[in-house]
Each structure stands twice: as structure tokens, then as C-alpha cells.
Motif scaffolding. Sequence first.
Motif, PDB file in Angstrom:
ATOM      1  N   ASP A 236       1.093  -1.233  -0.392  1.00 60.61           N
ATOM      2  CA  ASP A 236       0.648   0.076  -0.079  1.00 60.61           C
ATOM      3  C   ASP A 236       1.224   1.221   0.156  1.00 60.61           C
ATOM      4  N   ARG A 237       1.668   1.367  -1.335  1.00 57.63           N
ATOM      5  CA  ARG A 237       2.720   2.656  -1.313  1.00 57.63           C
ATOM      6  C   ARG A 237       2.504   3.186  -2.622  1.00 57.63           C
ATOM      7  N   LEU A 238       1.993   4.071  -2.125  1.00 57.30           N
ATOM      8  CA  LEU A 238       1.809   5.180  -3.443  1.00 57.30           C
ATOM      9  C   LEU A 238       3.340   6.071  -3.669  1.00 57.30           C
ATOM     10  N   SER A 239       3.724   5.750  -5.335  1.00 58.52           N
ATOM     11  CA  SER A 239       4.760   6.057  -5.459  1.00 58.52           C
ATOM     12  C   SER A 239       5.557   6.817  -6.863  1.00 58.52           C
ATOM     13  N   ARG A 240       5.876   8.194  -7.159  1.00 59.86           N
ATOM     14  CA  ARG A 240       6.020   8.811  -7.673  1.00 59.86           C
ATOM     15  C   ARG A 240       4.583   9.573  -8.519  1.00 59.86           C
ATOM     16  N   TYR A 241       3.354   9.094  -7.605  1.00 60.12           N
ATOM     17  CA  TYR A 241       2.501   9.757  -7.974  1.00 60.12           C
ATOM     18  C   TYR A 241       2.231  11.279  -8.788  1.00 60.12           C
ATOM     19  N   GLU A 242       1.826  11.993  -9.704  1.00 63.94           N
ATOM     20  CA  GLU A 242       2.627  12.912 -10.418  1.00 63.94           C
ATOM     21  C   GLU A 242       0.778  14.216 -10.345  1.00 63.94           C
ATOM     22  N   VAL A 243       0.715  14.621  -9.754  1.00 59.32           N
ATOM     23  CA  VAL A 243       0.180  15.945  -9.346  1.00 59.32           C
ATOM     24  C   VAL A 243      -0.613  16.664 -10.060  1.00 59.32           C
ATOM     25  N   ARG A 244       0.460  17.416 -10.764  1.00 56.18           N
ATOM     26  CA  ARG A 244       0.525  18.126 -11.877  1.00 56.18           C
ATOM     27  C   ARG A 244       1.952  18.772 -12.617  1.00 56.18           C
ATOM     28  N   PHE A 245       2.137  19.171 -13.750  1.00 54.69           N
ATOM     29  CA  PHE A 245       2.889  19.329 -14.935  1.00 54.69           C
ATOM     30  C   PHE A 245       3.000  20.335 -15.281  1.00 54.69           C
ATOM     31  N   ILE A 246       4.005  21.119 -14.882  1.00 58.61           N
ATOM     32  CA  ILE A 246       3.870  22.529 -15.269  1.00 58.61           C
ATOM     33  C   ILE A 246       5.067  22.905 -16.889  1.00 58.61           C
ATOM     34  N   GLU A 247       4.404  23.406 -17.721  1.00 62.70           N
ATOM     35  CA  GLU A 247       6.059  23.412 -19.457  1.00 62.70           C
ATOM     36  C   GLU A 247       6.575  24.558 -18.394  1.00 62.70           C
ATOM     37  N   ARG A 248       7.677  24.724 -18.522  1.00 61.05           N
ATOM     38  CA  ARG A 248       9.133  25.900 -18.584  1.00 61.05           C
ATOM     39  C   ARG A 248       8.053  27.087 -18.673  1.00 61.05           C
ATOM     40  N   ILE A 249       8.113  27.375 -20.045  1.00 59.89           N
ATOM     41  CA  ILE A 249       7.073  28.494 -20.415  1.00 59.89           C
ATOM     42  C   ILE A 249       6.071  29.112 -19.780  1.00 59.89           C
ATOM     43  N   ASN A 250       5.205  28.129 -18.854  1.00 62.09           N
ATOM     44  CA  ASN A 250       4.502  28.151 -18.347  1.00 62.09           C
ATOM     45  C   ASN A 250       4.960  29.960 -17.943  1.00 62.09           C
ATOM     46  N   PRO A 251       4.229  30.783 -17.582  1.00 57.72           N
ATOM     47  CA  PRO A 251       4.514  32.097 -16.629  1.00 57.72           C
ATOM     48  C   PRO A 251       4.571  32.194 -14.991  1.00 57.72           C
ATOM     49  N   ILE A 252       3.463  31.215 -14.845  1.00 59.64           N
ATOM     50  CA  ILE A 252       3.066  30.811 -13.188  1.00 59.64           C
ATOM     51  C   ILE A 252       4.001  30.048 -12.974  1.00 59.64           C
ATOM     52  N   ILE A 253       5.058  29.795 -13.439  1.00 55.50           N
ATOM     53  CA  ILE A 253       6.591  29.440 -12.846  1.00 55.50           C
ATOM     54  C   ILE A 253       8.035  30.471 -13.192  1.00 55.50           C
ATOM     55  N   SER A 254       7.559  31.371 -13.482  1.00 56.87           N
ATOM     56  CA  SER A 254       8.811  31.886 -13.416  1.00 56.87           C
ATOM     57  C   SER A 254       9.101  32.681 -12.938  1.00 56.87           C
ATOM     58  N   GLN A 255       8.771  32.841 -11.871  1.00 55.26           N
ATOM     59  CA  GLN A 255       9.797  33.953 -10.703  1.00 55.26           C
ATOM     60  C   GLN A 255       9.591  32.347  -9.126  1.00 55.26           C
ATOM     61  N   ARG A 256       8.832  32.663  -8.592  1.00 49.79           N
ATOM     62  CA  ARG A 256       8.972  31.823  -7.713  1.00 49.79           C
ATOM     63  C   ARG A 256       7.247  30.836  -7.033  1.00 49.79           C
ATOM     64  N   TYR A 257       7.191  29.785  -7.444  1.00 48.58           N
ATOM     65  CA  TYR A 257       5.624  29.069  -6.974  1.00 48.58           C
ATOM     66  C   TYR A 257       5.815  28.366  -5.854  1.00 48.58           C
ATOM     67  N   SER A 258       4.532  27.875  -5.296  1.00 45.70           N
ATOM     68  CA  SER A 258       4.085  27.178  -4.705  1.00 45.70           C
ATOM     69  C   SER A 258       2.928  26.747  -4.400  1.00 45.70           C
ATOM     70  N   VAL A 259       2.567  25.235  -3.804  1.00 41.31           N
ATOM     71  CA  VAL A 259       1.878  24.524  -4.125  1.00 41.31           C
ATOM     72  C   VAL A 259       1.454  23.598  -3.238  1.00 41.31           C
ATOM     73  N   LEU A 260       0.354  23.827  -2.838  1.00 42.42           N
ATOM     74  CA  LEU A 260      -0.617  22.644  -1.598  1.00 42.42           C
ATOM     75  C   LEU A 260      -1.417  21.651  -1.579  1.00 42.42           C
ATOM     76  N   VAL A 261      -0.897  20.651  -1.330  1.00 47.44           N
ATOM     77  CA  VAL A 261      -1.304  19.147  -2.064  1.00 47.44           C
ATOM     78  C   VAL A 261      -1.850  19.033  -1.035  1.00 47.44           C
ATOM     79  N   LYS A 262      -3.184  18.435  -1.375  1.00 48.81           N
ATOM     80  CA  LYS A 262      -4.233  17.611  -0.393  1.00 48.81           C
ATOM     81  C   LYS A 262      -4.726  16.065  -0.728  1.00 48.81           C
ATOM     82  N   GLN A 263      -4.103  15.473  -0.017  1.00 45.88           N
ATOM     83  CA  GLN A 263      -3.907  14.353  -0.250  1.00 45.88           C
ATOM     84  C   GLN A 263      -5.278  13.402   0.730  1.00 45.88           C
ATOM     85  N   SER A 264      -6.914  13.092   0.308  1.00 50.92           N
ATOM     86  CA  SER A 264      -7.506  12.443   0.759  1.00 50.92           C
ATOM     87  C   SER A 264      -7.776  10.914   0.573  1.00 50.92           C
TER      88      SER A 264
END
Length: 406
Positions: A236-264
Amino acid sequence: MKVKLQHTILKLKKVTFFSVILAFFFLYGCVEEIDFETESFESVLVVEATITNETKLQTITLSRTFQFEEDGPSAESNATVLVTDSMGNQYSFEETDMPGIYQSTTTFAAQLDRDYQLSITTTNGRSYGSSPTTLESITQIDDLYVERETNESGDTGVSIFVDSYNPNEKETYYRFEYEETYKIVSPLRASQNLEVVSLNPPEVELVPKTREEEVCYATKQSKSILLASTNLLAQDRLSRYEVRFIERINPIISQRYSVLVKQSSISRDAYRFYEKLKSFSESESLFSQVQPGFIEGNIVSLENDTEKVIGIFNVASVSSQRLFFNYSDLFAEDESPGTFVDDCLLTRPELPLLVNQIESGLIKFALEPTGPGNREIGFGPYLIAQTPCIDCTVFGSNVVPDFWEE
């Protein structure tokens, strides 16, 4: 009434996943033009109800289905909402200032191996209830991390991964949500604004800025249904589950980025419900010939076996983690980030046009000119740029989030 396909799709985009299901009740084909005659309409109760093991004011949302002629779902107000457990405890919910959103009157947390049931009585006297639902396990996020990746389409970017482990060795079903916050820095900066003094004759003057327009922050909630299961794994182990992929040219990561992930950690029934919902929302055509029909949850009418109810009452354990990263942490100096604004050319419009542009909010002061001007940029009294080039509040808030770390 005749509705163009494009218009119909736009209406679907405005509603929640639960409400999207209702659109399928009234669709029977896909052609260039669709005839809709809403001769009969079934008003169906829509329930979004999850209580968690977090000690907090729990929230339940009630709404009603809507016809295509209407703008969106209507709130189900003035209902009596109760949650009871197998130990005899009862938790009352009251409607908040937001119609259709009900909040528990006291804080409480769901407990392991205890049955919970939801009961609803609407203002017209109809009663609804859920089957007993149990919090089966508590699973924590072991690690939340980001790596540079290339996706299946060959796009370079960053992947946000989750590792999770349940030591009780029980199969676990997960739903993931995330809240992303990113920093926005205006490409051009100015300490002054232009203010219209007179319209006739046209006259402007420079005044000091009274608010922050250089650095802003934007926060967005995830909209996709993200599910995972360990029922086919050896552990019962989840490994390297991809929550989000963001392209390099997406401006939302052009400076500093933070994500809060909630697992239910959710029940198998809840997992199957969301899995069906996910397959509908991601289908290639919302107007496919095979219509999905009605998704049955665990909430029913207590008086009428044939009455439809949409939604599920879910009891979940929740674990959350947050991470931060800078663009420079993952990409080289010669890999330019994306930008929110494509073109920030400076121009010098003359007074009548300058006044009109200031009044419309289209432009902002950039610099005082040092030369006479030319035909390409104009001969006006000030160098100006499009507002998004100078004012970051076009894209976000100038208030620093409480959790933000540099």
C-alpha cells in the motif's frame, strides 16, 4: 429553441463537475445545430458532502440541477442538514451567508471505525439520507517534491510528485487536490502614475503611486479530478504520483511558485463515483452518441425510490504538504521563462489620445522621455506601456499571502 454547439459548450464550462452531469440528461445527439425543447424538467438535488479527520467546521454544499436556458445551478437553501455517528453523536449544519453552503455549528473530526450518516430535509419537506460511511484508514503524505521532466508530448517542464504509504497494509483509494500560488513581477516598473487633470482642454500630470503594482501573487485551485489507488500494488505504497505537470514556458513558474497538495484517503465507493465523474469530464466529446446517464452515489430519497439524487457523502482522512521552488532551481540561465505579457513596447501618444487611454485603463506611465520622439513611437509628453506591463494587479493580488516564504 435552437442553440449553437459552441454556446452549449460555453455553458457547460461555467458549472461544477456535479452540475455538468445534469447536462447529459437533456442531450440526445451531436450535430451542427441542436434543437432543445425543455418541455419537462426534473429538479434533482445535488450534494457535495465530505467530512474529514481534521478538527474544523465541516462544510456541505446543496444545489439543484438547471435547464439549459438558465445560467447555472441554483442553491438549495433553508434545508435541515445533520450528520450522525454510530456512537449517538449528532452534528447540526447551518446555512452560511453563501446560499446553499452549510457549515457545522461546532468543530469536529471524523474518527476511525465509526459509521457516519448524512440526513437532509429540504424546505419542501422532502427527506434524503446516505448509507453508513466509515473512515477506514489514515494515510499521510510521506514526501512532496518537484523534478525537471519531459512529458509524453516532448514538452520540458516540472512535475510535482507525491509519495505516500499506509503501514496498515490495506488497499487505499486517494483523491488529490492542490492550491497553487505564484509570484508575478511586472516587467516594467514606475513609481508614478498619470492622472487626468482636465478633459477640455486635455491635460495630465504625474502623481506618486499609492499602491504596490510591481510584485503580486495569484492563487488558483485545481479543477481536475485526480485519483490514485494501491489495490493492484504489492504494497500500500504510492510512489511518484504526478499531481501536476507545468511546462517550462508557463509564466506561473517564471519567478517563485508554491503548491499546497491535499491528499484524501477515500472509500472504494467514493473512488468509483469520482472515477465515473472523471471519465465523463475528460471524454473526447461531451455530445458522444453513447450518453453516460445517471451516476448513482450513496444518497437517496427516503420517500421516493425513483427520485434521483446526485452526489456522494464521503468520510475521508486528509494529509497536506506545501512546497516552494524558484525557476532558477530547475532551469539554466539560457532557458528563458515564459511571460504574462508578450509585448511591452513604449510609445508616446499625444494628448487627446493619451487622455482617452488613461481614462480607459489601457495604459500606464513608464518613463519621462529624453528626446523629441519620432513617427514610430509618437511625439507625446510621456512614454507609456500597456497596463499589464506595469501593473501586476491585472494578474493577481498585491497582498503577500500569510504562508509565503522567500
